[in-house]
Write an enzyme that holds these catalytic residues in place. Structure first.
Site: not given
Ligand SMILES: *[C@@H]1O[C@H](CO)[C@@H](O)[C@H](O)[C@H]1NC(C)=O
Ligand SMILES: *[C@@H]1O[C@H](CO)[C@@H](O)[C@H](O)[C@H]1NC(C)=O
Ligand SMILES: *[C@@H]1O[C@H](CO)[C@@H](O)[C@H](O)[C@H]1NC(C)=O
Length: 356
Positions: A127, A158, A185, A187-188, A234, A239, A249
């Site tokens: 994280e 990652y 793309v 989501s948050n 892209y 975040n 990503k």
């Protein structure tokens, strides 16, 4: 005279041929010898390469356990002498005990158990610092770190690029059936995120198509990459902006989706150390988002220059890391390079240090 000369050259070329031949045979022998010596030296000074290391995972990340049957590190990843276990009863014989940060919020560390001599406790988190909670309580507890940070004791990114064994062909690799300029793309979506501000400014200059949970029409996993493949660019916008934090990503969405990544995250230097030049565009390379937009537009119209952004595919394959077992097995590859004695006096400071 002419004859003599010819003879001499003939002899010389024979000599050359001889040298070439001996070179051909002797070089591999030398290499083999050097390699053997290195191997011998290593086994001589590293007793741990004689035995199996025991890596004890104290709790499974997010409660999702995976099978540890057989010799997992060898069977799945060809990493030898690495025993991965999750039975706490093996604590006394563990060389490394791994604690995943999330679970530590609910379960406390076994500080009452006597720590065997030489055993290392490892703190593990993928994280960004913001989501690790308060780490001040872990001063002088851990001997090693396992994280995406390049200066962690065991770096678990990652994703990464691995060299291809044989050079591929460029032409086949450039995806050119593009109908959208830039895609994202998300989501948050949070207005205060730096990436949201860049997105707002960018879409004022060029069309940006957005997908994901934020749009209330999330993409199912199997349509993620095919969707991205129709985009020239892209937006691989992280975040959290923090050292070395470069997520799927980039590795999956952009690289595997076949769109040129426009990255926002850690500084350019962090990307340059893990990704080839001319394989991505960093937001910081432009003095304004408007300039970035103009650049993207020009690039999309210049087929040749655009295709150069895929040249890296001739040499590199994308490797994604998803399985915790693979990350844990990597500890064994690093084990012999760990300092004999190390303690993190201030884990919180290490995690938040963006400078080294
Ligand atoms: C190491 O582990 C392997 C696989 O489980 C096993 O076959 C082998 O006997 C072990 N070696 C030692 C020295 O314990
Ligand atoms: C290009 O993409 C469109 C969808 O946007 C698809 O219908 C078409 O078959 C594709 N063409 C090729 C050559 O892949
Ligand atoms: C691990 O850290 C502890 C402090 O909590 C220390 O006593 C021990 O010597 C360290 N072990 C190693 C191998 O660095």
């Amino acid at each position: 005279m002419g004859r003599y000369n010819t003879k001499k050259t003939g002899l010389r070329s024979m000599k050359k041929y001889f040298f070439f031949l001996s070179f051909l045979f002797v070089l591999p022998l030398c290499l083999l010898h050097g390699w053997q010596r290195r191997f011998q030296v290593q086994t001589a000074i590293n007793p741990s390469s004689f035995r199996n290391l025991t890596i004890l995972l104290w709790h499974w990340p997010n409660g999702r356990s995976l099978s540890l049957k057989g010799d997992v590190c060898w069977d799945l990843y060809r990493i030898p002498h690495c025993r991965l276990v999750d039975q706490r009863s093996l604590f006394p014989s563990a060389d490394v005990v791994v604690f995943h940060n999330t679970e530590l919020a609910r379960q406390k560390l076994p500080i009452d158990l006597p720590r065997p001599q030489g055993q290392r406790w490892a703190w593990m988190s993928l994280e960004a610092p913001l989501h690790n909670g308060n780490l001040h309580q872990y001063a002088n507890v851990f001997n090693m770190t396992i994280s995406f940070r390049r200066n962690a004791d065991v770096t678990v990114p990652y994703g990464e690029l691995l060299p291809k064994e044989a050079e591929g062909h460029l032409v086949a690799d450039v995806p050119l059936n593009k109908s959208l300029l830039a895609c994202w793309v998300v989501s948050n979506y949070r207005r205060h995120h730096k990436r949201s501000k860049v997105y707002q400014e960018l879409k004022a200059v060029v069309p940006v198509k957005i997908y994901g949970r934020y749009t209330k029409k999330p993409l199912v996993p199997k349509s993620l990459l095919p969707t991205i493949s129709h985009c020239f660019f892209y937006l691989a916008f992280e975040n959290s902006i923090t050292k070395d934090y470069i997520t799927e990503k980039l590795w999956r969405n952009a690289y595997q989706g076949g769109a040129v990544p426009v990255v926002l995250g850690p500084p350019l230097g962090d990307y340059k150390s893990v990704a080839p030049p001319n394989s991505f565009i960093h937001v910081d390379e432009f003095s304004s988002v408007k300039d970035l937009g103009k650049y993207l537009q020009q690039l999309a119209e210049d087929k040749k220059r655009y295709s150069e952004y895929f040249a890296w595919k001739r040499q590199w394959n994308v490797k994604l890391y998803k399985d915790w077992r693979e990350r844990l097995c990597k500890i064994c590859l690093q084990y012999n390079n760990l300092p004999t004695e190390k303690v993190y006096p201030n884990l919180e400071a290490w995690v938040n240090d963006n400078n080294n």
